[in-house]
Scaffold this active site. Structure first.
Site, PDB file in Angstrom:
ATOM      1  N   CYS A 286      -7.757  12.541  16.312  1.00  0.00           N
ATOM      2  CA  CYS A 286      -8.964  12.455  16.938  1.00  0.00           C
ATOM      3  C   CYS A 286      -7.855  12.697  18.185  1.00  0.00           C
ATOM      4  CB  CYS A 286      -9.595  11.894  16.102  1.00  0.00           C
ATOM      5  SG  CYS A 286     -11.049  11.153  17.434  1.00  0.00           S
TER       6      CYS A 286
ATOM      7  N   GLY B  87     -12.777   5.642  14.476  1.00  0.00           N
ATOM      8  CA  GLY B  87     -13.858   4.151  14.317  1.00  0.00           C
ATOM      9  C   GLY B  87     -14.371   2.739  15.175  1.00  0.00           C
TER      10      GLY B  87
ATOM     11  N   ARG C 280      -3.045  -2.185  -3.311  1.00  0.00           N
ATOM     12  CA  ARG C 280      -4.006  -1.129  -3.293  1.00  0.00           C
ATOM     13  C   ARG C 280      -3.685  -0.108  -4.524  1.00  0.00           C
ATOM     14  NH1 ARG C 280      -4.737   3.971   0.665  1.00  0.00           N
ATOM     15  NH2 ARG C 280      -6.568   4.533   0.067  1.00  0.00           N
TER      16      ARG C 280
ATOM     17  N   LYS D 286       2.990   0.507   3.003  1.00  0.00           N
ATOM     18  CA  LYS D 286       3.157   0.092   3.773  1.00  0.00           C
ATOM     19  C   LYS D 286       2.565  -1.805   3.678  1.00  0.00           C
ATOM     20  CE  LYS D 286      -0.981  -0.907   7.131  1.00  0.00           C
ATOM     21  NZ  LYS D 286      -2.662  -0.254   7.495  1.00  0.00           N
TER      22      LYS D 286
ATOM     23  N   ASN E 194       1.421  -1.044   0.002  1.00  0.00           N
ATOM     24  CA  ASN E 194      -0.409  -0.208  -0.086  1.00  0.00           C
ATOM     25  C   ASN E 194       0.857   0.736  -0.233  1.00  0.00           C
ATOM     26  OD1 ASN E 194      -1.813   1.719   0.593  1.00  0.00           O
ATOM     27  ND2 ASN E 194      -2.969   0.907   2.011  1.00  0.00           N
TER      28      ASN E 194
ATOM     29  N   HIS F  12     -15.808   4.363   7.922  1.00  0.00           N
ATOM     30  CA  HIS F  12     -15.133   3.952   7.656  1.00  0.00           C
ATOM     31  C   HIS F  12     -14.773   5.848   8.244  1.00  0.00           C
ATOM     32  CE1 HIS F  12     -10.947   2.737   6.334  1.00  0.00           C
ATOM     33  NE2 HIS F  12     -10.791   4.107   6.296  1.00  0.00           N
ATOM     34  N   LEU F  13     -14.350   5.977   9.056  1.00  0.00           N
ATOM     35  CA  LEU F  13     -13.238   6.992  10.321  1.00  0.00           C
ATOM     36  C   LEU F  13     -11.996   6.484  10.534  1.00  0.00           C
ATOM     37  CD1 LEU F  13     -16.267   7.471  11.969  1.00  0.00           C
ATOM     38  CD2 LEU F  13     -16.084   8.484   9.714  1.00  0.00           C
TER      39      LEU F  13
ATOM     40  N   ASN G  58     -12.099   2.930  17.483  1.00  0.00           N
ATOM     41  CA  ASN G  58     -11.843   3.255  19.165  1.00  0.00           C
ATOM     42  C   ASN G  58     -11.927   4.747  19.825  1.00  0.00           C
ATOM     43  OD1 ASN G  58      -9.060   1.398  18.555  1.00  0.00           O
ATOM     44  ND2 ASN G  58      -8.498   2.787  17.321  1.00  0.00           N
TER      45      ASN G  58
ATOM     46  N   ASN H 167      -7.676   9.272   9.431  1.00  0.00           N
ATOM     47  CA  ASN H 167      -7.736  11.024   8.975  1.00  0.00           C
ATOM     48  C   ASN H 167      -8.407  10.917   7.835  1.00  0.00           C
ATOM     49  OD1 ASN H 167      -5.662  13.211   9.367  1.00  0.00           O
ATOM     50  ND2 ASN H 167      -5.034  12.545   7.121  1.00  0.00           N
ATOM     51  N   GLY H 168      -8.984  10.336   6.694  1.00  0.00           N
ATOM     52  CA  GLY H 168      -9.291  10.709   6.020  1.00  0.00           C
ATOM     53  C   GLY H 168     -10.955   9.322   6.270  1.00  0.00           C
TER      54      GLY H 168
ATOM     55  N   HIS I  31     -11.943   3.797  -0.066  1.00  0.00           N
ATOM     56  CA  HIS I  31     -12.101   3.414   1.017  1.00  0.00           C
ATOM     57  C   HIS I  31     -12.806   2.093   1.026  1.00  0.00           C
ATOM     58  CE1 HIS I  31     -11.870   6.897   3.640  1.00  0.00           C
ATOM     59  NE2 HIS I  31     -10.414   6.291   3.130  1.00  0.00           N
TER      60      HIS I  31
ATOM     61  N   ARG J  67      -9.140  17.110   6.175  1.00  0.00           N
ATOM     62  CA  ARG J  67      -9.876  17.880   4.941  1.00  0.00           C
ATOM     63  C   ARG J  67     -11.116  18.518   5.705  1.00  0.00           C
ATOM     64  NH1 ARG J  67      -9.359  11.689   2.252  1.00  0.00           N
ATOM     65  NH2 ARG J  67      -7.070  11.687   1.615  1.00  0.00           N
TER      66      ARG J  67
ATOM     67  N   GLU K  70      -8.059  -4.551   5.496  1.00  0.00           N
ATOM     68  CA  GLU K  70      -8.723  -4.500   4.323  1.00  0.00           C
ATOM     69  C   GLU K  70      -6.626  -5.009   3.405  1.00  0.00           C
ATOM     70  OE1 GLU K  70      -8.423   0.442   2.570  1.00  0.00           O
ATOM     71  OE2 GLU K  70      -8.049   0.407   4.787  1.00  0.00           O
TER      72      GLU K  70
END
Length: 399
Positions: free
Chosen positions: A282, A331, A89, A17, A10, A206-207, A333, A209-210, A178, A239, A384
């Site tokens: 977050c 989402g 990816r 990654k 990725n 899907h929460l 945590n 950074n994006g 996503h 964003r 993913e």
């Protein structure tokens, strides 16, 4: 059953990654991240056999150098002999791809053409593909597209109210992203809740950074919040999400911003970071919120309000709902954000169980609503890499 491993890559603009995954069991044999590529402090962090290691890369190391270091690790731990494929990816597949593809020269050309729709992502994906082809010339290389899952959306969901020629001639439309994550967690939710594969209605959030939200009916995406690019939709880490398009003219003609400066602001300086003026992380925002920080509180309030509005909107295409699924780093945590979102949506009947909500964190899945709640809300950690591994293995066997 023969041993079959897949290398999953990725590539981000400044990161790589990776994971070597057993295609039969899903076990990650080697996993890690090369980060801060192109900088003086580029590093390679990885985990093998339960041990975590960190190596410095050459100053200014690029993706090829990172992949060369990864290849050395694969040989060091004798993992190359069982590799059957490399799964990549790829963020944007346009309309050409409704599923994963074995990478051929034609597929490479199509990914290159689509790069104009994802200039921050597809070029990095292409760099990773070409480096992996050089490193593993005999392995099947497979592209798994973020946009593919959303190609089932109907026209009335994906078209913008713009001159139709922009779609016909230039492909201007909502694509969504996503997709691999939304696909994985929806499948898992159907299995966990015992829903019928051909008769269910889910909203997945899907929460990270994006952030994106997806309406899923009977296994197919029917609407999603991200659009032509990953900028559209709900508030994210840096964003803005949805804005008035007239803002562009105001900022450029009245305040003297350049188009590039506006683009940078909307993508890298807005969202949680822009509102809080603290961080896009977050965890930092929540810590400040708990201490009474006014702008951190405002950032969370805007984030949760906009997210709840988007979730409620997807009751229109679904005409009902079996479950709301939270995933991604936030989402999975943030019990605080999940609670705030469900509070906004309480008029629909959701009843949060506070203990279940606290328990479903740090990699743990589970229902977070009470037994008497008429609609279920749950947490499903995304994976993913496993989805990419499965697709790559399947296509490699048929290649």
């Amino acid at each position: 059953m023969s041993v079959q491993h897949v290398l999953v890559l990725n590539c981000g603009s400044s990161s790589l990654k990776f994971a070597v995954i057993d295609a039969n069991s899903g076990d990650e044999l080697l996993s890690g991240l090369a980060e801060r590529l192109h900088n003086d402090d580029a590093t390679l962090k990885y985990k093998f056999a339960g041990n975590k290691e960190q190596n410095a890369l050459a100053s200014g190391a690029d993706h090829k150098i990172a992949i060369d270091a990864l290849v050395a690790l694969i040989h060091q731990y004798d993992l190359a002999k069982n590799l059957i494929a490399v799964g990549h990816r790829v963020v944007h597949g346009g309309e050409q791809f409704t599923g994963s593809q074995v990478i051929t020269p034609d597929v490479l050309d199509a990914i290159t053409q689509t790069a104009q729709l994802a200039p921050l992502h597809n070029p990095a994906n292409l760099t990773g593909i070409k480096a992996a082809q050089t490193a593993f010339p005999k392995l099947v290389q497979v592209a798994v597209f973020d946009t593919a899952f959303h190609q089932s959306m109907p026209k009335h969901a994906f078209l913008y109210a713009l001159p139709y020629s922009l779609y016909r001639e230039h492909g201007v439309r909502r694509y969504g992203f996503h997709g691999t994550s939304h696909h994985y967690v929806s499948n898992q939710a159907v299995e966990d809740l015992g829903l019928a594969a051909d008769n269910h209605r889910l909203i997945t959030a899907h929460l990270g950074n994006g952030c994106s939200v997806c309406a899923i009916k009977n296994g197919a995406s029917v609407d999603t919040s991200m659009g032509l690019t990953p900028l559209e939709g709900v508030v994210m880490g840096t964003r803005s999400g949805d804005i008035d398009p007239g803002l562009f003219d105001y900022l450029t003609s009245q305040l003297g911003y350049s188009v590039a400066e506006v683009n940078t602001m909307l993508n890298q300086q807005s969202g949680l970071l822009g509102i809080s003026e603290l961080s896009n992380d977050c965890r930092t925002i929540e810590e400040a919120y708990l201490e009474g920080h006014e702008q951190a509180t405002l950032a969370l309030d805007i984030f949760c309000y906009r997210l709840a509005k988007q979730i409620a909107a997807y009751l229109v295409p679904l005409k009902g709902l079996d479950a709301l699924v939270f995933t991604g780093g936030i989402g999975e945590n943030s019990d605080i954000i999940r609670a705030k979102v469900l509070e906004h949506l309480s008029f629909l009947g959701w009843q949060l169980d506070e203990q279940r909500n606290l328990a479903a964190r740090f990699g743990k899945s589970g229902i977070i609503t009470s037994d008497t709640s008429p609609i279920t809300a749950m947490v499903v950690p995304t994976n993913e890499e496993w989805m990419i591994c499965q697709d790559a293995a399947r296509l490699a066997k048929g290649a």
